[in-house]
Design an enzyme around this catalytic site. Structure first.
Site, PDB file in Angstrom:
ATOM      1  N   LEU A 233       0.729  -1.267   0.056  1.00 16.68           N
ATOM      2  CA  LEU A 233       0.045  -0.070  -0.139  1.00 16.68           C
ATOM      3  C   LEU A 233       0.784   1.289  -0.183  1.00 16.68           C
ATOM      4  O   LEU A 233       1.439   1.369   0.766  1.00 16.68           O
ATOM      5  CB  LEU A 233      -0.832   0.037   1.311  1.00 16.68           C
ATOM      6  CG  LEU A 233      -1.814   1.252   1.401  1.00 16.68           C
ATOM      7  CD1 LEU A 233      -2.634   1.374   0.077  1.00 16.68           C
ATOM      8  CD2 LEU A 233      -2.723   1.253   2.638  1.00 16.68           C
ATOM      9  N   HIS A 234       0.636   2.063  -1.187  1.00 19.96           N
ATOM     10  CA  HIS A 234       1.515   3.408  -0.910  1.00 19.96           C
ATOM     11  C   HIS A 234       0.714   4.295  -1.922  1.00 19.96           C
ATOM     12  O   HIS A 234      -0.067   4.042  -2.895  1.00 19.96           O
ATOM     13  CB  HIS A 234       2.880   3.139  -1.594  1.00 19.96           C
ATOM     14  CG  HIS A 234       2.924   2.681  -3.186  1.00 19.96           C
ATOM     15  ND1 HIS A 234       2.604   1.305  -3.370  1.00 19.96           N
ATOM     16  CD2 HIS A 234       3.062   3.265  -4.266  1.00 19.96           C
ATOM     17  CE1 HIS A 234       2.577   1.208  -4.590  1.00 19.96           C
ATOM     18  NE2 HIS A 234       2.861   2.562  -5.192  1.00 19.96           N
ATOM     19  N   PHE A 235       1.058   5.674  -1.675  1.00 19.33           N
ATOM     20  CA  PHE A 235       0.657   6.819  -2.347  1.00 19.33           C
ATOM     21  C   PHE A 235       1.673   7.340  -3.078  1.00 19.33           C
ATOM     22  O   PHE A 235       2.688   7.186  -2.383  1.00 19.33           O
ATOM     23  CB  PHE A 235      -0.210   7.701  -1.601  1.00 19.33           C
ATOM     24  CG  PHE A 235      -1.498   7.289  -0.842  1.00 19.33           C
ATOM     25  CD1 PHE A 235      -1.459   6.589   0.081  1.00 19.33           C
ATOM     26  CD2 PHE A 235      -2.647   7.744  -1.558  1.00 19.33           C
ATOM     27  CE1 PHE A 235      -2.771   6.118   0.596  1.00 19.33           C
ATOM     28  CE2 PHE A 235      -3.917   7.237  -1.235  1.00 19.33           C
ATOM     29  CZ  PHE A 235      -4.118   6.466  -0.002  1.00 19.33           C
TER      30      PHE A 235
END
Lengths: 437, 567
Positions: A233-235
């Site tokens: 999970l990453h932005f």
């Protein structure tokens, strides 16, 4: 199972060369060690409901000092001087394509890695976390800029060395940057969450956009199947002081603020990719909640999507897409495939990175439009999706679901009617005075 | 049917509400049960109220919308032993009504769980008078209790009414939202108009004081308002000192359409005119919709941007958004500064879509409003441009020299650089001697120089006798290699005093990827870094932060940068 072949984007130096020998990030993020830490101010945690100072006051630049901005840029420049990036992104030519929307094209020959293309599964948006593959806990220690957490004071705080707590969120550099300040925000890095959206992580991303106080600092998210490279999970986020074409596109309101707890929902119009726009200047939690609910629906229906957070966290764009699927079925025009542009959130928003000089020379708004038209869901599927999302949101909200209690309203109505009658009987018909303004 | 009742009529006693001194008994008349009318200057309204059982919390919204649809505005006050106190609506977005009334007389004692519900309807103007027959809607009224005075504010939505009762600062102890700007900053704000147009312009602008317009200066930090007309102050409810020196952003609020704000920002960046429909908020927090026409003013002498002018015209928003959008679409005339006949003509030729009957009825107003707003803008611009011409034909003052050199930095780049809270200079390597193109306020503070003494001079002016030649050589080498470097160099302030400067120099590229500037960030050893002192930020971080911010700004904003081109 549908897959496409594409070259993985290199986000971290350890991804490129697994046996690098550098100390992986994951070990350093264990509680007990010390890392730089940025704490968000308290006001961002709670909705401003009863508080007298609303978020709009904070946009008054004279009060703010763009602290988070400075920390990010400083750390980034520091890593740049230390040579941690694969190339100097400011040495990449950029131009605005002629046209009303002003698509932005960049010639970036260095971004493309020389690795062999790998197979990416495109028909499953949610995939379980695979510890054997690269994830951000394996990134190099120098690539970490700082951790972020919610804090308690009225302003942002920075600690060069602070003890790491469980569930801390990490900000890491992207060694193949698209623009200056390209970073990755990894919520709860040690929890090793696969690439899927939930309300909390969205709220964190929105908080970051708010705290940066810079309308040109934008965050983006790509789901699996929508050109996310790493299943952790990453932005992503970077600075580009130019309005994005998608921000210039008009929109038609679907649900007003009042009906949805302060979050206005509209449909993007006159843009090649169909999308939903969420706007809220002050209700961040509700914004995260609305977008989160829609993402859950998309994830359930297995539709890949991209998210763009912009305008200091007050606007969120949601783009469902199907380019990878079409590519896997061979439906995409060869000429478009030749540019090797993978339409992730930045490309959809209008910032297109091109690998080959001839593509850059020939780039035009028309080409961008054609490419993005392949990305969009068709009208029917999008409409279905819209209905599903709105249904979820409106039925869930207390006001929207409000069945006006018959009793109260009719009583007042009666009262009003009676009063009106009385007034009509008892008022003399004196003419209203003319007034001049 | 209630909505078609035109409860028009009024008494004509003397104005009920004046600033600061409402007549107590007349206010109480307002709230006695079934009091027939109140008289307010310039408009007449029917008011009725009575006691009703306290509605459930969720129903507030329904009531407001019900009354709204029927053409009424309503308010709720909760009964309590000492009279009536505030009723807080359930949905946080509705305006808060708060007050306490004392000595309220009611025919019957209020039940503890009851509330006072009132409804007011504004009168319709008689159609025969020749005015358009729009309805004015009274927003939920606000009542303040301040010592022995009860102040009631009635705010009318639509048709550009100013608030009937503008609480003066003695009654409303609202905290000043802006910080006190530094006195030098304030001086810049005050002088901004006279510097470009001469002092007489303020007099000539007073002729237009009834209209609402503001002038902003993009070269000052924060893009502040440097002139606000009286009409603007009336419309927004602010005092002139609360408005000068602040960015017009404080007028926006939670319901302001973000896209309109973006359009404005875009136009400012591209130095082009634009017009948007915008929702603004008065000082008391009441929203009102306006048409905003904004245009840049360019200097007669060198074509450089001087100021932006914005003219506002309030609207009533009784029609659909779709009509708004299509009307704006049709009214996109060519951008003009003067000679507006074509602009006005293009509005005249707009034909709104006739499928929606209600939109057609109101579109005439909308067109008229747009024309008015545009005309106001033209008048203001005319004044300013002629004044500027007169000034430039006069004697050249020495300040103009700095203006010439600053010509190399466009307004949007200056605006972005002004946000950086660090001491730094931008130098131009293409010109001989590497002159300074921009110097931040903190640099001027640090070195003791004035801006006009610094712009256009070679950055060597900080060096002196004791400055180590090696350090200078290091910098020169780095510049030749297009690399960054950090040196500890001895510098001189204007008054001759020495200081050790930890100087960081870095190349800055624009969107063509070529080096266009060098940025030099100064750090005085031991110099207190203002807010940074308490923020655990090392000097290195501050310096690099400034470098990064400059790089981001120059990459996109240098000269034509990444502006849209017509194609």
């Amino acid at each position: 199972m549908r897959t496409i072949q594409r070259v993985e984007t290199v986000l971290s130096i350890n991804q490129y060369d697994a046996e690098n020998g550098k100390e992986p990030l994951g070990n350093c993020c264990a509680p007990g060690s010390s890392l730089p830490l940025f704490k968000f101010p308290r006001r961002l945690r709670f909705p401003p409901g009863d508080e007298s100072c609303s978020k709009t006051e904070d946009l008054d630049w004279q009060k703010s000092s763009e602290f988070l901005d400075m920390v990010i840029l400083a750390q980034w420049e520091d890593r740049a001087t230390r040579g941690l990036f694969r190339y100097d992104v400011t040495a990449c030519e950029t131009k605005v394509l002629p046209g009303e929307y002003g698509f932005i094209a960049q010639l970036n020959e260095g971004r493309h890695s020389k690795k062999r293309p790998t197979e990416f599964r495109v028909d499953q948006v949610l995939q379980p976390f695979d510890p054997s593959k690269f994830n951000f806990t394996k990134a190099a220690k120098e690539e970490l800029l700082f951790c972020v957490e919610s804090g308690d004071s009225h302003e942002g705080e920075f600690y060069p060395e602070a003890p790491v707590v469980e569930g801390t969120n990490a900000v890491i550099i992207n060694v193949s940057p698209i623009e200056y300040g390209h970073i990755l925000l990894v919520p709860k890095i040690t929890a090793r969450i696969p690439q899927r959206i939930d309300e909390d992580s969205l709220l964190l991303a929105i908080n970051m956009a708010v705290e940066a106080k810079n309308p040109f600092f934008r965050l983006g998210y790509n789901s699996l199947g929508a050109f996310a490279t790493i299943n952790h999970l990453h932005f992503q986020a970077y600075y580009l002081a130019v309005p994005f074409p998608v921000e210039r596109a008009p929109s038609e309101t679907l649900v007003s603020r009042k009906m949805n707890n302060g979050v206005k929902i509209s449909e993007l119009m006159k843009f090649p990719v169909r999308g939903i726009v969420f706007e809220s200047a002050d209700r961040l939690d509700e914004l995260a909640s609305s977008v989160g609910k829609c993402c859950c629906i998309l994830q359930e229906k297995n539709i890949p999507f991209n998210i763009l957070i912009t305008d200091c966290g007050s606007m969120v764009y949601l783009f469902p897409q199907c380019y990878a699927e079409r590519q896997a079925c061979g439906k995409v025009d060869q000429a478009l495939l030749g540019t090797q542009v993978n339409p992730a959130v930045w490309e959809i928003s209008g910032h297109i990175v091109l690998k080959r000089k001839e593509d850059y020379e020939r780039a035009s708004e028309d080409l961008a439009w054609r490419l993005l038209a392949e990305v969009s869901l068709d009208e029917e599927s999008f409409h279905e999706l819209k209905i599903a999302c709105l249904g979820e949101l409106i039925c869930g909200s207390p006001v929207g679901n409000e069945v006006v209690e018959g009793g109260d309203v009719s009583f007042l109505g009666m009262m009003l009617h009676e009063v009106a009658m009385w007034l009509e009987e008892n008022c003399t018909g004196v003419d209203a005075k003319e007034e001049t303004w | 049917h209630i909505s078609s009742l035109s409860l028009s009529l009024s008494l004509s006693p003397p104005p009920l509400f004046t600033v600061g001194n409402p007549s107590l008994s007349s206010i109480l008349d307002l709230f006695s049960p079934l009091s027939p009318t109140i008289s307010v200057p310039a408009v007449s309204a029917a008011c009725c109220c009575c006691c009703v059982p306290w509605p459930s919390s969720h129903s507030f919204y329904s009531f407001f919308s019900l009354f709204g649809r029927l053409g009424y505005s309503c308010f709720f006050f909760r009964a309590s032993p000492s009279g009536f106190s505030s009723a807080k609506p359930a949905t946080p977005n509705l305006p808060l009504i708060s007050a306490s009334l004392r000595n309220f007389q009611l025919n019957a004692l209020p039940e503890p769980s009851s509330c006072l519900c009132g409804a007011l309807e504004a009168a319709k103007r008689p159609a025969s008078s020749g005015h358009d027959s729009s309805v004015w809607v009274l927003e939920p009224s606000r009542i303040y209790l301040e010592e022995e005075l009860i102040v009631v504010q009635l705010f009318f939505r639509g048709m550009g009414r100013r608030p009937i009762c503008t609480p003066s600062s003695t009654i409303m102890s609202a905290p000043l939202q802006s910080q006190e700007p530094a006195s030098s900053q304030r001086k810049c704000v005050e002088e901004s108009m006279s510097r470009s147009y001469g002092v007489p312009v303020l007099e000539s602008l007073r002729k237009l004081r009834r209209h609402s317009f503001i002038v902003t200066d993009p070269y000052l930090p924060g893009h502040p308002i440097v002139y606000a007309s009286e009409g603007f102050l009336h419309m927004t409810g602010y005092l002139v000192e609360e408005v000068m020196g602040r960015s017009p952003r404080f007028l926006q609020g939670p319901d302001t359409d973000r896209r309109s704000v973006l359009q404005l920002r875009d136009a400012v960046r591209e130095e082009k005119p634009c017009h948007v429909i915008l929702l603004n908020y008065t000082k008391q927090g009441w929203p009102y919709r306006i048409i905003l026409h904004m245009a840049p003013i360019f200097s007669h002498k060198n074509g450089r941007l001087l100021h932006f002018v914005g003219a506002q015209k309030p609207l009533s928003d009784c029609f659909s958004m779709r009509c708004e959008a299509s009307l704006l679409e049709l009214c996109k005339g060519p951008s003009v500064l003067l000679g507006t006949k074509s602009w006005v003509d293009s509005i005249d030729s707009c034909h709104p879509p006739s499928d929606d009957r209600s939109s057609y009825r109101f579109s005439g107003q909308r067109k008229k409003k747009m024309k008015i707003a545009s005309t106001i803008l033209q008048l203001v611009i005319h004044e300013l441009v002629t004044s500027n011409k007169l000034m430039s034909n006069g004697a050249l003052c020495c300040r103009c020299l700095s203006e010439k050199a600053e010509f190399s930095l466009c307004s949007s780049l200056t605006l972005a650089l002004n946000r950086i809270q660090q001491s730094f200079v931008i130098t131009d390597p293409k010109l001989p001697g590497m002159p300074v193109a921009y110097a931040s306020d903190m640099f001027l503070q640090l070195s003791g120089y004035q801006r006009q003494e610094v712009i256009g001079r070679s950055c060597k002016f900080l060096q002196g006798q004791s400055t180590d030649a090696c350090a200078v050589e290091q910098i020169r080498d780095a510049i030749r290699e297009e690399m960054a470097c950090t040196v500890r160099i001895l510098n001189y302030k204007k008054d001759g005093s020495l200081f050790w400067n930890l100087l960081h120099v870095a190349p800055v590229r624009d969107h063509t990827a070529k080096v266009v500037y060098y940025v030099g960030v100064q750090l005085l050893s031991g110099y207190p870094l203002l807010e940074d002192a308490s923020r655990n930020v090392t000097p290195a971080i501050s310096q690099l932060g400034a470098v990064g911010a400059v790089k981001v700004a120059v990459r996109s904003l240098q000269s034509n940068g990444l502006r849209r081109r017509s194609g």
